[in-house]
Design a protein around this motif. Sequence first.
Motif, PDB file in Angstrom:
ATOM      1  N   ASP A 184      49.677  40.918  19.331  1.00 46.26           N
ATOM      2  CA  ASP A 184      49.435  40.463  20.766  1.00 46.26           C
ATOM      3  C   ASP A 184      48.255  40.672  21.256  1.00 46.26           C
ATOM      4  OD1 ASP A 184      52.764  42.602  20.876  1.00 46.26           O
ATOM      5  OD2 ASP A 184      52.359  40.166  20.729  1.00 46.26           O
ATOM      6  N   THR A 185      47.338  41.123  20.539  1.00 42.61           N
ATOM      7  CA  THR A 185      45.884  41.120  21.131  1.00 42.61           C
ATOM      8  C   THR A 185      45.420  39.994  21.544  1.00 42.61           C
ATOM      9  OG1 THR A 185      45.419  43.356  19.770  1.00 42.61           O
ATOM     10  CG2 THR A 185      43.547  41.737  20.668  1.00 42.61           C
ATOM     11  N   ALA A 186      44.974  39.505  22.730  1.00 47.87           N
ATOM     12  CA  ALA A 186      44.382  38.487  23.304  1.00 47.87           C
ATOM     13  C   ALA A 186      43.934  38.754  24.593  1.00 47.87           C
ATOM     14  CB  ALA A 186      45.458  37.627  23.272  1.00 47.87           C
ATOM     15  N   VAL A 187      43.391  37.575  25.415  1.00 49.59           N
ATOM     16  CA  VAL A 187      43.202  37.458  26.594  1.00 49.59           C
ATOM     17  C   VAL A 187      44.404  36.869  27.059  1.00 49.59           C
ATOM     18  CG1 VAL A 187      41.637  36.586  28.392  1.00 49.59           C
ATOM     19  CG2 VAL A 187      40.640  37.344  26.380  1.00 49.59           C
ATOM     20  N   TYR A 188      45.016  37.595  28.497  1.00 46.51           N
ATOM     21  CA  TYR A 188      46.075  36.958  28.977  1.00 46.51           C
ATOM     22  C   TYR A 188      45.626  36.177  30.263  1.00 46.51           C
ATOM     23  CZ  TYR A 188      49.193  39.422  25.450  1.00 46.51           C
ATOM     24  OH  TYR A 188      49.739  39.523  24.322  1.00 46.51           O
ATOM     25  N   TYR A 189      46.198  34.957  30.430  1.00 45.93           N
ATOM     26  CA  TYR A 189      46.050  34.458  31.563  1.00 45.93           C
ATOM     27  C   TYR A 189      47.035  34.157  32.584  1.00 45.93           C
ATOM     28  CZ  TYR A 189      41.574  33.191  29.194  1.00 45.93           C
ATOM     29  OH  TYR A 189      40.432  33.241  28.358  1.00 45.93           O
ATOM     30  N   CYS A 190      47.142  34.040  33.712  1.00 45.48           N
ATOM     31  CA  CYS A 190      48.039  33.799  34.529  1.00 45.48           C
ATOM     32  C   CYS A 190      47.911  32.303  34.859  1.00 45.48           C
ATOM     33  CB  CYS A 190      48.058  34.598  35.812  1.00 45.48           C
ATOM     34  SG  CYS A 190      49.023  34.293  37.135  1.00 45.48           S
ATOM     35  N   GLY A 222      43.878  31.966  36.231  1.00 47.30           N
ATOM     36  CA  GLY A 222      43.237  33.102  36.673  1.00 47.30           C
ATOM     37  C   GLY A 222      42.240  33.093  35.542  1.00 47.30           C
ATOM     38  N   GLN A 223      41.302  34.290  35.882  1.00 50.01           N
ATOM     39  CA  GLN A 223      40.069  34.500  34.782  1.00 50.01           C
ATOM     40  C   GLN A 223      40.599  35.022  33.707  1.00 50.01           C
ATOM     41  OE1 GLN A 223      41.047  36.563  37.266  1.00 50.01           O
ATOM     42  NE2 GLN A 223      40.841  38.444  36.285  1.00 50.01           N
ATOM     43  N   GLY A 224      41.737  35.769  33.439  1.00 50.89           N
ATOM     44  CA  GLY A 224      42.305  36.502  32.214  1.00 50.89           C
ATOM     45  C   GLY A 224      41.865  37.962  32.355  1.00 50.89           C
ATOM     46  N   THR A 225      42.758  38.761  31.700  1.00 48.47           N
ATOM     47  CA  THR A 225      42.726  40.044  31.420  1.00 48.47           C
ATOM     48  C   THR A 225      42.855  40.445  29.797  1.00 48.47           C
ATOM     49  OG1 THR A 225      43.505  42.193  32.134  1.00 48.47           O
ATOM     50  CG2 THR A 225      45.141  40.735  31.814  1.00 48.47           C
ATOM     51  N   GLN A 226      41.851  41.402  29.505  1.00 47.21           N
ATOM     52  CA  GLN A 226      41.994  41.497  27.625  1.00 47.21           C
ATOM     53  C   GLN A 226      43.004  42.496  27.553  1.00 47.21           C
ATOM     54  OE1 GLN A 226      39.886  40.347  25.180  1.00 47.21           O
ATOM     55  NE2 GLN A 226      41.670  41.449  24.137  1.00 47.21           N
ATOM     56  N   VAL A 227      44.089  42.349  26.591  1.00 49.31           N
ATOM     57  CA  VAL A 227      44.811  43.202  25.982  1.00 49.31           C
ATOM     58  C   VAL A 227      44.460  43.365  24.640  1.00 49.31           C
ATOM     59  CG1 VAL A 227      47.161  43.536  25.477  1.00 49.31           C
ATOM     60  CG2 VAL A 227      46.776  42.633  27.760  1.00 49.31           C
ATOM     61  N   THR A 228      44.219  44.640  24.196  1.00 48.46           N
ATOM     62  CA  THR A 228      43.945  45.003  22.847  1.00 48.46           C
ATOM     63  C   THR A 228      45.031  46.035  22.144  1.00 48.46           C
ATOM     64  OG1 THR A 228      41.443  44.623  23.433  1.00 48.46           O
ATOM     65  CG2 THR A 228      42.194  45.821  21.339  1.00 48.46           C
ATOM     66  N   LEU A 270      51.233  43.666  33.147  1.00 52.51           N
ATOM     67  CA  LEU A 270      50.054  42.903  33.665  1.00 52.51           C
ATOM     68  C   LEU A 270      50.605  42.253  35.152  1.00 52.51           C
ATOM     69  CD1 LEU A 270      49.231  40.659  30.561  1.00 52.51           C
ATOM     70  CD2 LEU A 270      48.277  42.762  31.659  1.00 52.51           C
ATOM     71  N   SER A 271      49.773  42.297  36.040  1.00 49.53           N
ATOM     72  CA  SER A 271      49.974  41.688  37.377  1.00 49.53           C
ATOM     73  C   SER A 271      49.001  40.472  37.473  1.00 49.53           C
ATOM     74  CB  SER A 271      49.739  42.825  38.448  1.00 49.53           C
ATOM     75  OG  SER A 271      50.711  43.688  38.322  1.00 49.53           O
ATOM     76  N   CYS A 272      49.622  39.501  38.257  1.00 51.38           N
ATOM     77  CA  CYS A 272      48.548  38.418  38.835  1.00 51.38           C
ATOM     78  C   CYS A 272      48.965  38.295  40.201  1.00 51.38           C
ATOM     79  CB  CYS A 272      49.172  37.327  37.895  1.00 51.38           C
ATOM     80  SG  CYS A 272      48.349  35.569  38.719  1.00 51.38           S
ATOM     81  N   ALA A 273      48.018  38.433  41.391  1.00 52.81           N
ATOM     82  CA  ALA A 273      48.215  38.100  42.601  1.00 52.81           C
ATOM     83  C   ALA A 273      47.773  36.884  42.729  1.00 52.81           C
ATOM     84  CB  ALA A 273      47.376  39.275  43.348  1.00 52.81           C
ATOM     85  N   ALA A 274      48.527  36.044  43.584  1.00 60.15           N
ATOM     86  CA  ALA A 274      48.215  34.715  43.842  1.00 60.15           C
ATOM     87  C   ALA A 274      47.686  34.582  45.367  1.00 60.15           C
ATOM     88  CB  ALA A 274      49.351  33.707  43.394  1.00 60.15           C
ATOM     89  N   SER A 275      46.701  33.640  45.614  1.00 59.35           N
ATOM     90  CA  SER A 275      46.464  33.359  47.298  1.00 59.35           C
ATOM     91  C   SER A 275      46.054  31.775  47.045  1.00 59.35           C
ATOM     92  CB  SER A 275      45.390  34.349  47.709  1.00 59.35           C
ATOM     93  OG  SER A 275      44.297  34.194  46.903  1.00 59.35           O
ATOM     94  N   GLY A 276      46.149  31.454  48.188  1.00 60.92           N
ATOM     95  CA  GLY A 276      45.793  29.837  48.513  1.00 60.92           C
ATOM     96  C   GLY A 276      46.634  28.881  48.252  1.00 60.92           C
ATOM     97  N   LEU A 281      44.032  33.108  41.604  1.00 61.38           N
ATOM     98  CA  LEU A 281      44.802  33.984  40.605  1.00 61.38           C
ATOM     99  C   LEU A 281      44.124  34.966  40.228  1.00 61.38           C
ATOM    100  CD1 LEU A 281      46.820  31.239  38.844  1.00 61.38           C
ATOM    101  CD2 LEU A 281      47.311  32.228  40.964  1.00 61.38           C
ATOM    102  N   VAL A 282      44.636  36.434  40.304  1.00 66.22           N
ATOM    103  CA  VAL A 282      43.753  37.488  39.826  1.00 66.22           C
ATOM    104  C   VAL A 282      44.518  38.453  38.974  1.00 66.22           C
ATOM    105  CG1 VAL A 282      42.443  39.409  40.408  1.00 66.22           C
ATOM    106  CG2 VAL A 282      42.278  37.420  41.838  1.00 66.22           C
ATOM    107  N   GLU A 283      44.309  38.402  37.781  1.00 70.66           N
ATOM    108  CA  GLU A 283      45.008  39.280  36.878  1.00 70.66           C
ATOM    109  C   GLU A 283      44.731  40.654  36.739  1.00 70.66           C
ATOM    110  OE1 GLU A 283      44.587  35.241  34.628  1.00 70.66           O
ATOM    111  OE2 GLU A 283      43.385  36.458  35.803  1.00 70.66           O
ATOM    112  N   SER A 284      45.363  41.899  36.346  1.00 66.61           N
ATOM    113  CA  SER A 284      44.986  43.060  36.235  1.00 66.61           C
ATOM    114  C   SER A 284      46.161  43.677  35.384  1.00 66.61           C
ATOM    115  CB  SER A 284      45.096  43.771  37.545  1.00 66.61           C
ATOM    116  OG  SER A 284      46.170  43.901  38.313  1.00 66.61           O
ATOM    117  N   GLY A 285      45.571  44.863  35.093  1.00 67.95           N
ATOM    118  CA  GLY A 285      46.394  45.593  34.091  1.00 67.95           C
ATOM    119  C   GLY A 285      46.413  45.367  32.501  1.00 67.95           C
ATOM    120  N   GLY A 286      45.343  44.859  31.976  1.00 65.35           N
ATOM    121  CA  GLY A 286      45.028  44.946  30.904  1.00 65.35           C
ATOM    122  C   GLY A 286      44.405  46.100  30.310  1.00 65.35           C
ATOM    123  N   GLY A 287      44.372  46.267  28.828  1.00 64.48           N
ATOM    124  CA  GLY A 287      43.593  47.503  28.446  1.00 64.48           C
ATOM    125  C   GLY A 287      43.978  47.712  26.972  1.00 64.48           C
TER     126      GLY A 287
END
Length: 126
Positions: free
Chosen positions: A90-96, A117-123, A20-26, A4-10
């Motif tokens: 809402d500031t946090a690391v977001y996990y899928c 997933g590994q998480g993506t930071q939202v600040t 945020l997006s989370c691409a899943a595989s496997g 699970l790979v998250e993206s879109g934080g910032g």
Amino acid sequence: QVRLVESGGGLVQAGGSLRLSCAASGLTFFTSNMGWFRQAPGKGREFVADMNWSDRSADYAASVKGRFTISRSNAKNTVYLQMNSLQPEDTAVYYCAAVVDPGSRPRSNVRGYDYWGQGTQVTVSS
């Protein structure tokens, strides 16, 4: 191997939006419940939103209801979290998170999910 790979934080100002997006595989995405959780510094991981695989019903934490929207694309094996009217709290690391063939697994609890997933930071700045 499930990934699970998250993206879109910032970094965004209060009142702004992020997607945020989370691409899943496997895994068999079609029969997987997908969820979003977040963890702020010094706090436990908390439920944000999830979407059921069978009827696409969505649940939200009270703190984000009306501001966040979860959606999924089975064609792209991706789950999204649209976040509007962001606030500093809402500031946090977001996990899928994902669980295949969930059955009676709890939806709004970390115990209900097997893959993360590994998480993506939202600040959010004030």
